[in-house]
Design an enzyme around this catalytic site. Structure first.
Site, PDB file in Angstrom:
ATOM      1  N   GLU A  92       6.217  52.972  70.763  1.00 29.68           N
ATOM      2  CA  GLU A  92       5.762  52.415  69.489  1.00 29.68           C
ATOM      3  C   GLU A  92       6.600  51.243  68.978  1.00 29.68           C
ATOM      4  O   GLU A  92       7.263  51.343  67.938  1.00 29.68           O
ATOM      5  CB  GLU A  92       5.712  53.507  68.421  1.00 29.68           C
ATOM      6  CG  GLU A  92       4.822  54.672  68.803  1.00 29.68           C
ATOM      7  CD  GLU A  92       4.551  55.639  67.649  1.00 29.68           C
ATOM      8  OE1 GLU A  92       5.135  55.464  66.568  1.00 29.68           O
ATOM      9  OE2 GLU A  92       3.748  56.565  67.834  1.00 29.68           O
TER      10      GLU A  92
ATOM     11  N   GLU B 178       0.780  60.561  72.462  1.00 27.36           N
ATOM     12  CA  GLU B 178       1.051  61.329  71.239  1.00 27.36           C
ATOM     13  C   GLU B 178      -0.224  61.491  70.435  1.00 27.36           C
ATOM     14  O   GLU B 178      -0.942  60.517  70.193  1.00 27.36           O
ATOM     15  CB  GLU B 178       2.048  60.615  70.312  1.00 27.36           C
ATOM     16  CG  GLU B 178       3.487  60.772  70.700  1.00 27.36           C
ATOM     17  CD  GLU B 178       4.437  60.120  69.700  1.00 27.36           C
ATOM     18  OE1 GLU B 178       4.121  60.082  68.491  1.00 27.36           O
ATOM     19  OE2 GLU B 178       5.489  59.652  70.153  1.00 27.36           O
TER      20      GLU B 178
HETATM   21  C1  FCB Z   1       5.209  58.727  65.931  1.00 31.08           C
HETATM   22  C2  FCB Z   1       6.559  58.823  66.592  1.00 31.08           C
HETATM   23  C3  FCB Z   1       7.037  60.233  66.810  1.00 31.08           C
HETATM   24  C4  FCB Z   1       6.667  61.136  65.663  1.00 31.08           C
HETATM   25  C5  FCB Z   1       5.212  60.999  65.304  1.00 31.08           C
HETATM   26  C6  FCB Z   1       4.755  61.883  64.178  1.00 31.08           C
HETATM   27  O1  FCB Z   1       5.110  57.524  65.247  1.00 31.08           O
HETATM   28  O2  FCB Z   1       6.540  58.189  67.847  1.00 31.08           O
HETATM   29  O3  FCB Z   1       8.408  60.181  67.057  1.00 31.08           O
HETATM   30  O4  FCB Z   1       7.502  60.912  64.603  1.00 31.08           O
HETATM   31  O5  FCB Z   1       4.921  59.675  64.970  1.00 31.08           O
END
Ligand code: FCB
Length: 491
Positions: A178, A390
């Protein structure tokens, strides 16, 4: 529980959804969020250690000092991952363990990851390694951090040190997690470490992060390329409030540029988007247009071919170019500290609520956005294997009288998001796996321990782990590869 009603898809009927046989069922974490042991075996401060000490920066004054104590409990945690059916585990390596103070390689720090990888392999879990999930050595920040071009070269030194030890056993390497957050949230909004609020610095940091990605990918590939390389981008789906209003349409375009195409286009097309350069033309860095930091050859490096794309997706947003008060959280809001807009040059943009149910982060539950995002990547960018690296949801979980943690809202969330993935797969988008965020409750950055994203509940007093009902649900899913039919009339 902050949701007023169950996620919207829970009330409708769904057929059984069967995923491809080799679909990866993963779980994800990140070093600073779970490890603790911040001063052990030679580790020195990262920007998150420093930022955690700034009064008001982290909710409740929390820090990652102990976190989930994973550094000491790693073998048991890997055992739990295996019991819960994870076929892959996405973790990150802490740069300040491997090269404390960005200095010489620290064998003791690297040894932890060496043990972790062996432990995973012994349990049949494929390691998925992220090199940078935001813990920049503080000494590098003191020298300018990601606004200093040299940091990209220091990243290559660090990446090669890790690769030389783990390259023979880790099949998938992602450079960055990210970069939107580590650049614009860290250097422009000030919501994340290092907490700088310097507008153009966010874009300069984004460029140097992308450069670090390209340089490291080239350097590691040159050392042996029987592994896969990539990066994880957090992407959004911006929908104009009123698609017939040019002001709203322009606002959505601006958010798409800053959140998505700022990263996708250099990596896949070797160019920054022309409209983004126009929107940010007035932003100066050290007395010159920010874009002057881009040197000849940088974009060729950044667009060096990769093998996999990691997509992190939580929610999209309705976007307006008008002042609005009925807005939702976009992740950069913080009760104790005023963050600026991360959307530099487009600070006027607002994010009106659509009235959808939200998670404990205030993020809208919006699975159809994920489906549209996957389709868009398929339509607009080269066809690479995509992994959801994620997705997940925070809810205010706690053990019930029976000692168990019941989290039906998380199950409904995951069911809905996975059906969106399944639909894209059926339509021909090459999505090969899904990493649930997160294996266990952990340090949620500026929100400290107040937000629980885990499949596994962590009691921070005792460090006891309790798999939530969603963990058992996910284990069954990983075993069968099938989302069972849902009969909405039963609800
Ligand atoms: C993302 C991050 C991760 C976590 C999630 C909820 O932005 O990569 O580390 O905090 O959000």
């Amino acid at each position: 529980m902050s949701v007023q009603s169950r996620p919207e898809t829970a009330a409708v009927t769904h057929a059984e959804a069967r995923f491809p046989r080799d679909f990866v069922w993963g779980m994800a974490t990140a070093s600073y969020q779970i490890e603790g042991a911040v001063a052990e075996d030679g580790r020195t401060d990262s920007i998150w250690d420093t930022f955690s000490r700034v009064p008001g920066a982290i909710l409740g004054g929390d820090t990652g000092e102990v976190a989930c104590d994973h550094y000491h409990r790693m073998p048991a945690d890997v055992g739990l991952l295996a019991d819960l059916g994870a076929t892959s585990y996405r973790f990150s390596v802490a740069w300040p363990r491997v090269r404390p103070d960005a200095g010489p390689v620290n064998a003791a720090g690297l040894a932890f990851y060496d043990r972790l990888v062996d432990e995973l392999l012994s349990r049949g879990i494929a390691p998925w390694l992220t090199l940078y999930h935001w813990d920049l050595p503080q000494v590098l920040e003191d020298a300018g951090g990601w606004t200093n071009r040299d940091t990209a070269h220091r990243f290559v030194d660090y990446a090669t040190a890790v690769y030389d030890v783990l390259g023979d056993r880790v099949p998938t390497w992602t450079t960055l997690n990210e970069p939107f957050c580590s650049s614009l949230l860290g250097y422009a909004a000030g919501h994340h470490a290092p907490g700088r609020q310097e507008g153009a610095a966010g874009l300069v940091a984004a460029h140097h992060l992308l450069l670090a990605h390209g340089l490291a990918t080239e350097a590691l590939r040159a050392r042996g390329d029987d592994v896969r390389f990539g990066l994880s981008l957090n992407l959004t789906v911006p929908d104009p409030s009123d698609p017939t209003d040019p002001v709203d349409v322009d606002a959505a375009r601006r958010i798409d540029a800053l959140h998505n195409r700022l990263f996708l286009d250099p990596v896949f097309r070797g160019a920054y988007p022309a409209d983004l350069l126009e929107d940010t033309a007035d932003l100066q860095w050290q007395g010159r247009p920010w874009h002057d930091v881009v040197r000849d050859g940088d974009l060729a490096t950044i667009s060096t071919p990769i093998d996999v794309l990691g997509v992190n997706y939580y929610h999209g947003n309705e976007v307006s170019g008008h002042p609005r008060t009925d807005v939702v959280g976009i992740g950069a809001d913080h009760p104790d500290r005023v963050a600026l807009s991360p959307f530099v040059g487009s600070e006027h943009v607002t994010f009106p609520s659509r009235g959808l149910p939200v998670t404990d982060m205030g993020w809208e539950i919006q699975p159809d956005g994920l489906h549209r995002l996957l389709r868009r990547l398929h339509d607009d960018y080269p066809h690479l294997p995509i992994y959801l690296t994620e997705t997940g949801a925070a809810f205010a979980d706690s053990p019930g009288d029976d000692g168990e943690v019941h989290d039906p809202d998380r199950i409904a969330f995951l069911d809905a998001y996975l059906r969106a993935v399944h639909r894209a797969v059926e339509e021909g988008v090459d999505v090969r796996g899904f990493f649930q965020w997160s294996f266990c409750d952990n340090f949620e950055w500026a929100f400290g321990y107040a937000k629980r994203f885990g499949l596994v509940y962590v009691d921070y007093e005792t460090q006891q782990r309790i798999p939530k009902s969603s963990a058992h649900w996910y284990a069954a899913l990983s075993r069968t590869g099938t989302l069972p039919a849902v009969d909405g009339s039963a609800h």
